[in-house]
Design an enzyme around this catalytic site. Sequence first.
Site, PDB file in Angstrom:
ATOM      1  N   PHE A  34       1.027  -9.480   8.825  1.00 25.25           N
ATOM      2  CA  PHE A  34       2.386  -9.904   9.348  1.00 25.25           C
ATOM      3  C   PHE A  34       2.922  -8.628   9.999  1.00 25.25           C
ATOM      4  O   PHE A  34       3.591  -8.049   9.357  1.00 25.25           O
ATOM      5  CB  PHE A  34       3.243 -10.666   8.574  1.00 25.25           C
ATOM      6  CG  PHE A  34       2.809 -12.073   8.150  1.00 25.25           C
ATOM      7  CD1 PHE A  34       2.772 -13.029   8.897  1.00 25.25           C
ATOM      8  CD2 PHE A  34       2.298 -12.126   6.799  1.00 25.25           C
ATOM      9  CE1 PHE A  34       2.225 -14.214   8.447  1.00 25.25           C
ATOM     10  CE2 PHE A  34       1.585 -13.428   6.430  1.00 25.25           C
ATOM     11  CZ  PHE A  34       1.743 -14.355   7.067  1.00 25.25           C
ATOM     12  N   GLU A  84      -0.574 -10.214   3.538  1.00 21.93           N
ATOM     13  CA  GLU A  84      -0.622 -11.098   2.373  1.00 21.93           C
ATOM     14  C   GLU A  84      -2.081 -11.203   1.919  1.00 21.93           C
ATOM     15  O   GLU A  84      -3.000 -11.393   2.709  1.00 21.93           O
ATOM     16  CB  GLU A  84      -0.296 -12.463   2.741  1.00 21.93           C
ATOM     17  CG  GLU A  84      -0.524 -13.601   1.750  1.00 21.93           C
ATOM     18  CD  GLU A  84      -0.394 -14.991   2.124  1.00 21.93           C
ATOM     19  OE1 GLU A  84      -0.071 -15.213   3.295  1.00 21.93           O
ATOM     20  OE2 GLU A  84      -0.511 -15.883   1.291  1.00 21.93           O
ATOM     21  N   VAL A 104      -5.008 -12.973   0.469  1.00 23.52           N
ATOM     22  CA  VAL A 104      -5.323 -14.312   0.041  1.00 23.52           C
ATOM     23  C   VAL A 104      -6.285 -14.616  -1.013  1.00 23.52           C
ATOM     24  O   VAL A 104      -5.919 -15.279  -1.745  1.00 23.52           O
ATOM     25  CB  VAL A 104      -5.535 -15.116   1.621  1.00 23.52           C
ATOM     26  CG1 VAL A 104      -5.572 -16.556   1.436  1.00 23.52           C
ATOM     27  CG2 VAL A 104      -4.467 -14.815   2.540  1.00 23.52           C
ATOM     28  N   CYS A 131      -9.488 -12.887  -3.280  1.00 24.49           N
ATOM     29  CA  CYS A 131     -10.078 -11.517  -3.685  1.00 24.49           C
ATOM     30  C   CYS A 131     -11.186 -11.824  -4.777  1.00 24.49           C
ATOM     31  O   CYS A 131     -10.584 -12.386  -5.842  1.00 24.49           O
ATOM     32  CB  CYS A 131      -8.855 -10.615  -4.146  1.00 24.49           C
ATOM     33  SG  CYS A 131      -9.406  -9.128  -4.805  1.00 24.49           S
ATOM     34  N   LEU A 172       1.522  -8.271  -0.429  1.00 28.29           N
ATOM     35  CA  LEU A 172       2.177  -9.281  -1.384  1.00 28.29           C
ATOM     36  C   LEU A 172       0.982 -10.372  -1.684  1.00 28.29           C
ATOM     37  O   LEU A 172      -0.017 -10.296  -0.820  1.00 28.29           O
ATOM     38  CB  LEU A 172       3.404 -10.115  -0.459  1.00 28.29           C
ATOM     39  CG  LEU A 172       4.541  -9.411  -0.512  1.00 28.29           C
ATOM     40  CD1 LEU A 172       5.561 -10.065   0.481  1.00 28.29           C
ATOM     41  CD2 LEU A 172       5.268  -9.020  -1.920  1.00 28.29           C
ATOM     42  N   ILE A 180       4.804 -16.173   4.032  1.00 27.38           N
ATOM     43  CA  ILE A 180       3.631 -15.928   3.008  1.00 27.38           C
ATOM     44  C   ILE A 180       3.285 -17.423   2.407  1.00 27.38           C
ATOM     45  O   ILE A 180       4.233 -18.079   2.410  1.00 27.38           O
ATOM     46  CB  ILE A 180       3.940 -15.008   1.631  1.00 27.38           C
ATOM     47  CG1 ILE A 180       2.604 -14.614   0.851  1.00 27.38           C
ATOM     48  CG2 ILE A 180       5.139 -15.326   1.102  1.00 27.38           C
ATOM     49  CD1 ILE A 180       2.965 -13.638  -0.141  1.00 27.38           C
ATOM     50  N   TYR A 238       2.142 -20.528  -3.661  1.00 26.14           N
ATOM     51  CA  TYR A 238       1.251 -21.071  -4.629  1.00 26.14           C
ATOM     52  C   TYR A 238       1.904 -21.618  -5.754  1.00 26.14           C
ATOM     53  O   TYR A 238       2.623 -20.828  -6.218  1.00 26.14           O
ATOM     54  CB  TYR A 238       0.009 -20.283  -4.770  1.00 26.14           C
ATOM     55  CG  TYR A 238      -0.834 -20.116  -3.631  1.00 26.14           C
ATOM     56  CD1 TYR A 238      -1.717 -21.216  -3.353  1.00 26.14           C
ATOM     57  CD2 TYR A 238      -0.860 -19.001  -2.621  1.00 26.14           C
ATOM     58  CE1 TYR A 238      -2.653 -20.688  -2.383  1.00 26.14           C
ATOM     59  CE2 TYR A 238      -1.652 -18.616  -1.914  1.00 26.14           C
ATOM     60  CZ  TYR A 238      -2.704 -19.753  -1.506  1.00 26.14           C
ATOM     61  OH  TYR A 238      -3.370 -19.437  -0.466  1.00 26.14           O
TER      62      TYR A 238
END
Lengths: 809, 295
Positions: free
Chosen positions: A545, A552, A554, A556, A588, A619, A622
């Site tokens: 961003f 972010e 997402v 990995c 993040l 972001i 979750y």
Amino acid sequence: MSQATDEIADIAMTSTEPDSSQNHTHEATSSLSADDASSSNAGTPAGSEGQASRQSNLQRIQQRKQQVFNWPHNKKLLKLAIYSACQTPDCNCNGWKTPVTQHAGKTPRADNQPLASFNDVCRNCNHVLEKHVSQLQGLPVAEVNRLLGAVVDVENIFMSMQREDDHNTKQVYYYLFKILRKCILTRSQPRIEGPLGQPPFERPSIAKAITNFVLYKFNSLPQREWQTMYDLAKMFLHCFNHWNFETPSVRKLQVSNPEDISAYQINYTRWLVFCHVPAFCDSLPHYDTSLVFGRTLLRAVFKSVCRQLMDKCHLERDRMPPEKRVLVLTHFPRFLALLEEEIFSPNSPIWDPDYKQVPPNHLQAMLDNKTSSRRVGEFERVTASGDSKDGFTTVTLSSGSIKQEGVKRAGVSVSGTGGKRRRVCSEGSDDVSQRTVADIVATISDPNYMCGPDALFQTQAPRDEAAKIEEQRKLIEFHVIGNSLTGPVNKQTMLWLIGLHNVFSHQLPEMTKEYISQLVFDPKHKTLALIKEGRPIGGICFRTFHSQGFSEIVFCAVTSNEQVKGYGTHLMNHLKDYHIRNNILHFLTFADEFAIGYFKKQGFSKDIKLPRAMYQGYIKDYEGATLMHCELNPRIVYTQFTSVIRMQKEIVKKLIDMRQKEVRKIYPGLTCFKEGVRSLPPECIPGAREAGWRAPPPPHDPDPDPVTLRNVLHAVKNHATAWPFLKPVDKAEVPDYYDHIKYPMDLRTMGERLKARYYVSKRLFIADMTRIFNNCRLYNSPDTDYYRCANTLEKYFQTKMKEVGLWDK
Amino acid sequence: MPLTADVAAQQVQERLRSLHRLIYDIEAERSRNEQCIDAILRAEKSTGSPSSADDSSGSSQQVSQLKSLYKSGLTAAEQEERLLRAALSRIYEIRAIKNERRIQARHAGNKETIGCGALMKLLLSAAQTLPLHVGRAGERAPPLCGAVPADAGHVARPGDAVAALVRVSDNEDNWILAEVVSWLPAQGKYEVDDIDEEQKNRHVLSKRRVVPLPLMRADPRTDEHALFPKGAVVMALYPQTTCFYRAVVNRLPASAADPYEVLFEDSSYADGYSPPERVAQRYVIAIKEGKGRAT
């Protein structure tokens, strides 16, 4: 003051010239001009009205002066007579005044009005005008012109003073007015002396700090972006130098802290006297605001300056050329946000007076050799993969230094990280020479160099060591790839994305395949892919961003049979370096319970340092996962981090060895204890000094400065919640108070004790103050105003003590 | 006697020096052998040529000469074999010293926890340096060489690597890689340590829950019978982990240094098996039927 007004009135009357600085007022006259920033891409100055009017004012003043300088000599003398002392012996008249009759009819002040003649009698002392100028007759033209320039300035200051509403500012004008008048009278240079002090008032200056900031924050940027930041910095400084500060009385409305106000008052006065007024009155010495002020002023005004600057930018955006609009509207807010962070950070390096940063390579290259584009000491670079046209979807990462020889690389990494160390060297202190370091580096880079007997059983290699070696041998590669919906995506990229999709969906069984596809193939998401034998075996999918300054993470993952080989760490390091090159310094991620450990090892923390507003709504959230944050340090090359640290450790070890060899000597030992000596100072032990022993610094708890304590006490007394504690509780009003409170205390008593020098340690001072609050909370119930006052004031007191460095925690 | 790092290093240095000498000796012996073989070849050639056939006395002389040549060739070859075995044993000694040092360091309490990555490397190198069985002519591979199981009465020694069936949760058992601490003859149980120090360490397990790993590699060129055949269902250590799972042998090692290629049972793949994975001989063992149904 009455005498002064009289005097001023006279001048106003005798001032026969129209005022030429009608408009140089206190309205904002700053502009966003970067025209003096010698920039390559900044546009023409924005046509701000403030700027225009200021410019024209200054021009008019200059024109006016030129006009006066071109007068015939006699006319000049007639003018100066008004400001010059009568030379008749024993006459105290210090300025010729027009006879009353001359302006009986309220004459309009116009240039063509005939002046008095040398024979006109002074209304004040009755001597002829000639007597007021006899001392000026023999002066060189330049000197006469200088005095006349001062006269013009005096008159302008006078006009400004007349228009000024703010009482304090008016007083400053009057002060300058008097100084200039005196300097004309005595034909001397104006000197501003007194409690204001002399510039520079604080070090490092704002200009220096901003330069440091650019070096510190953007050093890793490519040349063009770096230039942009450099231009923005120049623009900011330019604006700041031409900024009109709000008067302390206006400021008082926003800031409640009395000390801040008084500090601001002082700086404001300094600014008027040394920066603002001299800008249009050039007989006064002029200083640039950004060169003579430091952190205090910048902190005080930064927020309002930024706000007004941005407002102005938005107002003017339609009139800017497009490239300038991008600069001002896209980059400037981010630049200001980053700057703000450093300005208000308690330990930002940009305020280090000795801050020295190696300038960016490209800058150095520019300085060294304008034609050379070869970068020395470059660690990492991004090259678009050459064979296909998908440069914008695939970026190949390579370690720039890997091709170099070991020793050379080592040298580079040492000097690259040793900015601080180098400074010490250049100061010629007792630090090791570059040569010694080079020798050591050569030794420890030798493959035959052994680290000791346990080298045989060495198992403690850095986590990413193996992966780095594989990368060097080209067994693995790292690429940043992403899908595109608007441009062509080559087959290789597509195959890798599919492979990554498989890796993620196998390793992250709790995510649905559809969800993974949705993100991996989204053009806004990119994936750093780890390729082995042509196939992806791991990767990190992320979304940047840009406007928010973070990425972010997402997904990995590394495929299961390739785990615990250091790939995860090396992937993350590559991702960090990639982001630093793109000037994104925050990661993040929402980590599930198995990933938290990994992210911790990679420098992530559950402590989110980024303001919520920066990421909320951006972001993906979750459930059941932990938000983690990692801030990158742009001065670190993360893929080289472990080896640089190892190298440094080895060098230090070697240096210690060398030192030990140097000082090794066996002393016979002390016998004095047998002879009855009970103790002796360590420096008397033979060899102790030679081995590097130094007397410990004296304990750091000096008596508190009574002035500091007085300031704190004063601030506390003036706080809005201090009223219940100002004087001892009156027994007549609260009959039972002293039944409950055995050890009363109040601020007045503390003041008396301070005067009596009772507070020989800060502990005593804190104890008394704390007693006030504790007594209050003991006697009153929590829902009373008194109780709340005690809490608030106690916090304020602690803050004050921290500010002056007297609070331990 | 405690095997400190220094002592161990010294011992390893001794072995290395000896190995260094042996390698020169082997080279010398090899060239002597070559000369022998050359001489034999030359002699055979001249014996076989018809021009000298009529000279019977010369012929018998030639035959005896050939015999002596054969004899000395044989001795030379035996000498070379001896040297090679000596060199190999030096290597195994070094290996044993390092292993001993590791065990001692571990038991000394200074548990310098080995990182996960380092452990994996250690396991790989332990498999690569597993002694190779070089049998004499006609000799069958001994127990614990390659796929050959241990004798019924075999008791693993402390420090031996084993696969151990341990309880990981209420009703799940896992075959893990472990190391024997001691044999408790009274209970007929082993005390074993999980190789992964981060896990719960000590387990006391009955003999049938402990399977010793091979102590030697089998050479596929000489001892193919000591390897699992293609299609055999085995337990194999999943790469980069310390757990054994059921797998099917897909390809045998081509040389003594090569690993097996196996397919792990894995329901997350469409056909129920993982793509081929490479697992060293040391970490492939015979399945114990009815137990260790790991997924």
